[in-house]
Write an enzyme that holds these catalytic residues in place. Structure first.
Site, short mmCIF file in Angstrom:
data_model
loop_
_atom_site.label_atom_id
_atom_site.label_comp_id
_atom_site.label_asym_id
_atom_site.label_seq_id
_atom_site.Cartn_x
_atom_site.Cartn_y
_atom_site.Cartn_z
N ASP A 63 -9.76 14.68 7.48
CA ASP A 63 -8.98 13.64 6.79
C ASP A 63 -8.80 14.00 5.32
OD1 ASP A 63 -7.58 11.27 6.40
OD2 ASP A 63 -9.40 10.14 5.94
N HIS B 220 0.84 -1.21 0.00
CA HIS B 220 0.00 0.00 0.00
C HIS B 220 0.87 1.26 0.00
CE1 HIS B 220 -3.45 2.58 1.47
NE2 HIS B 220 -2.41 3.28 1.92
N GLU B 221 1.85 1.30 0.90
CA GLU B 221 2.68 2.51 1.01
C GLU B 221 3.56 2.71 -0.21
OE1 GLU B 221 2.04 4.66 3.09
OE2 GLU B 221 0.79 3.47 4.43
N HIS C 282 -9.45 8.48 3.42
CA HIS C 282 -9.38 7.10 3.90
C HIS C 282 -10.77 6.46 4.03
CE1 HIS C 282 -5.36 8.45 5.39
NE2 HIS C 282 -5.04 7.26 4.93
N HIS D 255 1.73 4.30 -2.94
CA HIS D 255 1.70 5.76 -2.95
C HIS D 255 2.88 6.32 -3.74
CE1 HIS D 255 -1.70 6.56 -0.44
NE2 HIS D 255 -1.22 5.94 0.62
N TYR E 262 -3.74 14.79 -2.82
CA TYR E 262 -4.20 14.06 -1.63
C TYR E 262 -5.31 14.80 -0.90
CZ TYR E 262 -3.47 10.43 1.91
OH TYR E 262 -3.61 9.35 2.74
N GLU F 268 -5.70 6.83 -2.24
CA GLU F 268 -5.75 5.78 -1.22
C GLU F 268 -6.28 4.47 -1.79
OE1 GLU F 268 -4.97 5.20 2.00
OE2 GLU F 268 -3.77 7.02 1.92
#
Length: 809
Positions: free
Chosen positions: A464, A380-381, A469, A384, A395, A404
């Protein structure tokens, strides 16, 4: 002279187009999809008559985007993919100043442009000479961030950056760049989403930790936008236990044995130990004497470093072997991971993981999480990082939700690639101590995410970064449906049926969508358009894959199901209609069926398509009421109402102008009647109300005075269904009010036209009937005894059956 004519006149004056060339260009266009700002998001050309070559880029942009003399498109990069397409990306400039998040790409094969896509910002007048210096704007930016300490104030970090970059001049100290960006913080004002001259700063704070691009209005000093560089893996659940068991992972010899580094993948994969600090420069290698790392399963969770290292290696292998991508930047960039990171007071345990634009960082967790180094979290990271090198999705709000969502997609894909026995459709199931998973792609509602665009759990606030998210659940569920298939009814009451194409084919389509077509400002509608185009590129027009992609979007409430021919429109395909001034008159009342809205001036345009849509049955007569509001003198106003009955994104088809009201200076409510044609297409579509002081104003105009308001209506054919478990049969509708939703003790039910409630039924998510709730009359349903969760409420007035979901909190 209208604006369109003026733009064309400018092009004619500069010798870029002529009438013959324009006619040839028009005949070569196969499909054109417009953005919500009315500019082309995608232009596809007929394969047998390509309009341009790559050498014609300037001409293509001039003709298709109607560039003014102040606009420039400068090429930034060219890539060639596995299908033989060359993709030339251009960045937009206005009077020599870069327009942030505005880029356009030409997609060509053998030199002939097949299509062009992207985001173009039409700027009419803007002062590009700053009133503030970069130094003054930086002070405003730092005041906005409000950190106690910044990275450039740490001498060790500054020295580490110089060494890392092999550049003595490298520094974390922000340098201002003059750009044009849309103002995303002027909520409730006419300045919202308007192009603004701004100073851009990359601000890396150390205490508390954050890194973001901060944009400061170059005239007023206001912060107009924040685009986070550090993307947190924020979440709500998992049962972290084994992670990935015993795996083999490449290492490197070092003094004392072996360390977690290797150079066979790109420029390398390296994993370091922050030793429960927040310092990267003080981080050290993990060393093992015999390259058998079994002793790292200790109370300090040192085995988490093995997950991080193996996860980075696995993610690199996935993108290289499946998508032919050499590391996240497609140029072999080194992947660095830092484990045991902690910037909490007293080392209480850092409960997050993030990509900061340069490296991976993992906390050890505390009360909520175990160390956040599970395989899907790592993927996942790093996902990005892939996004930052491709679409670079901003974002915030919908683009941030896509950012995301794509990272979750890659988390699922890498996990499936390395270990299909794992729970592919749960994200972070290995690390959370409280919930079954952080997010569920198969059932987003289980973790309080929406599975339908603007449906249950959709977040409409500004927290957020606009719910990145939360609202990512829609993209997650689209990918799940595309891969696995399924049928049902979504939160908008739309029945869907999707034939799954498998995760491998779905991943190829998702990757092409993100790496080739999406741009920084893309939203869900753009993702739909570009994923359909990607399916056509990969598998052909009319293929099972294109059909599945389209139907999967319908399943999550973005656009209609596949119907052949021209793809049905999404919200962004409609043309722009807006007045330049509401200083004297505006629409103050619209009512149709269950829709009633009283309002003041809305800056020339109001988008009410998310409001409850009244149901209009084919063959019935409907009455719409409307009125004008005035500031002082009452002026003569014309009203026109359009309904897109065939749902093709246009209001110009026969019969779609349903009201054309003569001029009147009265502020009193007027009413007009129209009959819904029996040929109208069932489902949700758009109604446009235009009020103008000029009789010639149509459905697509930038006009002087008045206002335009858009709403949704649902066309129904009167289909009936049998009664279910004692609920009377008849017409079925989801158009009634249920509030508050979520509910704690009582739920209020309000049927259209104040109809009496004859019967009530509640079912849980399994379809089981629940008898513990009590209907107390007068629209009051006592739900205090229900367990927390989602339920389906079915209500009848004896003629019509109404169904809607609600949440018991």
């Amino acid at each position: 002279m209208n604006k369109h004519y003026s733009a064309v006149a400018l092009l004619l004056a500069s010798g870029l187009v002529c009438s013959t060339a324009q006619a040839q260009e028009k005949s070569a266009v196969q499909q054109k999809v417009l953005s919500d700002k009315g500019t082309p998001a995608l232009v596809a050309f007929r394969a047998e008559a390509p309009a341009y070559t790559l050498n014609d880029a300037r001409k293509a942009f001039a003709e298709q985007l109607q560039l003014s003399t102040n606009d420039q498109m400068l090429r930034s990069k060219t890539e060639v993919d596995q299908l033989g397409f060359a993709h030339e990306r251009y960045e937009q400039y206005y009077k020599g100043v870069k327009v942030e998040h505005a880029s356009y790409t030409l997609h060509a094969k053998q030199g002939a442009v097949q299509s062009m896509s992207g985001s173009f910002e039409r700027i009419e007048t803007l002062n590009v000479t700053p009133s503030l210096t970069a130094e003054s704007a930086l002070r405003s930016a730092l005041q906005f961030v409000g950190a106690r300490k910044y990275m450039w104030q740490d001498a060790a970090e500054e020295a580490g950056l110089k060494q890392q970059e092999e550049n003595r001049a490298a520094t974390y100290l922000p340098k201002g760049e003059l750009v044009i960006v849309n103002n995303q913080r002027a909520i409730g004002t006419e300045r919202l989403n308007k192009p603004t001259l701004a100073w851009k700063f990359n601000i890396y704070a150390q205490q508390p930790l954050s890194r973001a691009f901060i944009y400061v209005d170059a005239h007023t000093g206001e912060v107009v936008m924040q685009d986070n560089i550090i993307k947190h893996a924020a979440a709500t659940g998992t049962f972290a236990t084994k992670y990935s068991g015993t795996q083999s992972s490449a290492t490197e010899t070092a003094t004392g044995g072996y360390r977690l580094r290797e150079l066979t993948r790109g420029l390398g994969i390296e994993t370091y130990n922050c030793k429960k600090s927040n310092s990267y420069t003080a981080a050290v290698d993990f060393i093992d004497a015999d390259n058998n790392w079994t002793e790292y399963n200790n109370a300090n969770f040192d085995n988490a470093a093995l997950d991080a290292h193996w996860g980075a290696q696995s993610t690199y292998d996935y993108f290289k072997n499946i998508h032919a991508r050499n590391s996240y930047n497609n140029a072999g960039a080194k992947i660095k991971s830092y484990v045991h990171f902690d910037d909490t007071p007293g080392g209480a345990g850092y409960e997050n993981a993030f990509w900061d634009g340069t490296r991976m960082t993992y906390g050890d967790g505390a009360t909520r999480f175990d160390p956040l180094t599970a395989l899907d979290v790592a993927a996942h990271e790093i996902g990005h990082a892939v996004c930052s090198s491709t679409a670079n999705l901003t974002y915030s709000y919908e683009s941030g939700a896509l950012n995301e969502g794509f990272s979750d997609i890659w988390g699922a894909c890498v996990e499936y690639y390395k270990d299909p026995t794992k729970q592919t459709w749960l994200i972070g199931e290995d690390i959370d101590k409280v919930r079954p998973s952080l997010r569920s792609m198969s059932n987003p509602n289980a973790e309080s995410q929406p599975d339908t665009y603007q449906g249950t759990y959709w977040y409409a606030g500004s927290g957020d970064n606009g719910g990145v998210h939360t609202n990512s659940g829609v993209l997650n569920h689209w990918f799940y449906r595309l891969s696995v298939g399924g049928s049902g009814t979504n939160d908008k009451g739309t029945a869907f049926s999707v034939t799954g194409i498998g995760i491998d084919a779905a991943a190829k389509i998702a990757y092409r969508t993100e790496s080739v077509y999406l741009t920084a400002s893309s939203n869900y509608a753009a993702a739909r358009t570009y994923s359909i185009q990607s399916a056509k590129d990969l598998y052909g027009a009319g293929s099972a894959q294109e059909i599945a992609v389209t139907n999967a979007w319908s399943a999550v409430g973005v656009g209609a199901a596949y119907g052949g021919g021209t793809p049905p429109p999404t919200g962004v395909t409609y043309c722009t209609s807006k007045s330049n001034s509401v200083a004297y008159e505006f629409i103050d009342y619209v009512a149709l069926g269950t829709l009633t809205r009283t309002s003041g001036a809305d800056a020339g345009y109001y988008n009410g398509t998310a409001l409850t849509a009244p149901t209009l049955t084919g063959g019935t007569s409907q009455t719409i009421s409307y009125s004008a509001g005035f500031v002082g003198t009452a002026y003569s106003e014309y009203f026109k109402v359009y309904i897109d009955y065939n749902q093709n994104g246009l209001f110009t088809d026969a019969g779609e102008l349903v009201v054309s009201s003569a001029a009147s200076t009265s502020a009193a409510t007027r009413s007009s009647s129209f009959t819904v044609p029996t040929t109208a297409k069932n489902g949700k579509t758009r109604m446009r109300v235009v009020m103008s002081d000029a009789s010639g104003t149509t459905s697509c105009n930038a006009y002087s005075y008045g206002e335009t308001e858009d709403y949704s209506v649902t066309i129904a054919g009167g289909t009936t269904v049998a009664g279910i478990n004692g609920i009377a049969g008849g017409n079925v509708s989801s158009q009634f009010e249920v509030y508050p939703n979520p509910a704690a003790d009582r739920l209020n039910i309000a049927l259209p036209n104040n109809a009496a409630v004859v019967s009530v039924q509640i079912m849980d998510v399994r379809g089981a009937i629940i008898n513990s709730a009590r209907y107390e009359g007068n629209g009051q349903l006592n739900v205090a005894s229900l367990a927390k969760g989602m339920y389906t409420l079915t209500v009848s007035d004896g003629q019509t059956t109404y169904r809607q979901r609600f949440v018991k909190e």
